[in-house]
Design a protein around this motif. Structure first.
Motif, PDB file in Angstrom:
ATOM      1  N   GLU A   1      13.129  40.400  66.914  1.00  0.00           N
ATOM      2  CA  GLU A   1      13.497  39.753  68.181  1.00  0.00           C
ATOM      3  C   GLU A   1      14.496  40.606  68.947  1.00  0.00           C
ATOM      4  N   ARG A   2      15.481  41.140  68.245  1.00  0.00           N
ATOM      5  CA  ARG A   2      16.482  41.997  68.884  1.00  0.00           C
ATOM      6  C   ARG A   2      15.819  43.242  69.453  1.00  0.00           C
ATOM      7  N   GLN A   3      14.904  43.842  68.701  1.00  0.00           N
ATOM      8  CA  GLN A   3      14.209  45.037  69.173  1.00  0.00           C
ATOM      9  C   GLN A   3      13.353  44.712  70.395  1.00  0.00           C
ATOM     10  N   ASN A   4      12.625  43.604  70.363  1.00  0.00           N
ATOM     11  CA  ASN A   4      11.789  43.226  71.502  1.00  0.00           C
ATOM     12  C   ASN A   4      12.635  42.911  72.727  1.00  0.00           C
ATOM     13  N   HIS A   5      13.782  42.283  72.519  1.00  0.00           N
ATOM     14  CA  HIS A   5      14.676  41.972  73.636  1.00  0.00           C
ATOM     15  C   HIS A   5      15.202  43.263  74.259  1.00  0.00           C
TER      16      HIS A   5
ATOM     17  N   VAL B   1      15.208  47.348  78.557  1.00  0.00           N
ATOM     18  CA  VAL B   1      15.272  48.768  78.860  1.00  0.00           C
ATOM     19  C   VAL B   1      14.020  49.277  79.561  1.00  0.00           C
ATOM     20  N   THR B   2      12.861  48.745  79.235  1.00  0.00           N
ATOM     21  CA  THR B   2      11.606  49.233  79.777  1.00  0.00           C
ATOM     22  C   THR B   2      11.459  48.827  81.244  1.00  0.00           C
TER      23      THR B   2
END
Length: 185
Positions: free
Chosen positions: A165-169, A174-175
């Motif tokens: 979840e942290r990575q997807n957030h 950023v993207t």
């Protein structure tokens, strides 16, 4: 004489597409469902080194103390991340504790996760065999594995799902948004 629209329409979801029918107008041709398509090329993975040494336990004193006094907690966290969240850290920790209390052979369970980590991250089997390492110095081995996952960006307290979840957030923030090339202001 001319094919009707029903002959070119998409089949219902889950039904195979007839092999002889061309794709609907405006859609790209696809391989038939029964043929396998080669997966896209993946980036090459190269062997890496451990981020810290086996005896660098004092570089993370809190982890060292927790591993020495209650090894089921860090082991559960390590195992959950290596299993990609299929089983929770509580279950892994409970199994580890049961093996420790009933048989004293918990090192067999924990060494299997060291082997799994080495395979996933292409780490060398050093300074000796995984099973022997966990048998002789399990706390040092688990501290090294814990530090390795932290070094690779995992927050061990979040578990697998929390890290995803942290990575997807972070990726969503950023993207930048995608705009087709033809769009102008």
């Amino acid at each position: 004489m001319y094919p009707t629209n029903s002959e070119y329409s998409q089949p219902a979801f889950g039904e195979p597409m007839p092999a002889s029918a061309p794709p609907p107008y405006g859609q790209p041709a696809q391989a038939p469902y029964n043929q396998s398509v080669a997966p896209p090329p993946q980036s090459m993975m190269y062997p890496s080194q451990w981020s810290s040494g086996l005896c660098d336990c004092t570089s993370d004193v809190s982890n060292c103390c927790l591993t020495c006094w209650c090894p089921c907690i860090p082991f559960g966290q390590i195992a959950e991340i290596l299993d990609k969240g299929t089983t929770s850290s509580a279950v892994h920790g409970a199994l580890y504790t049961i093996l420790l209390l009933l048989t004293g052979c918990q090192f067999i369970y924990s060494c299997s996760y060291r082997s799994k980590m080495r395979q996933q991250y292409m780490l060398p089997e050093e300074p000796c065999n995984d099973c022997l390492l966990h048998f002789c110095c399990e706390p040092c081995a688990m501290c090294q594995e814990y530090r390795e996952l932290k070094h690779r960006g995992f927050d061990m307290s979040l578990g697998w799902h929390g890290n995803m979840e942290r990575q997807n957030h972070h990726q969503a923030v950023v993207t930048p948004p995608y705009a087709p090339a033809g769009m102008k202001r």
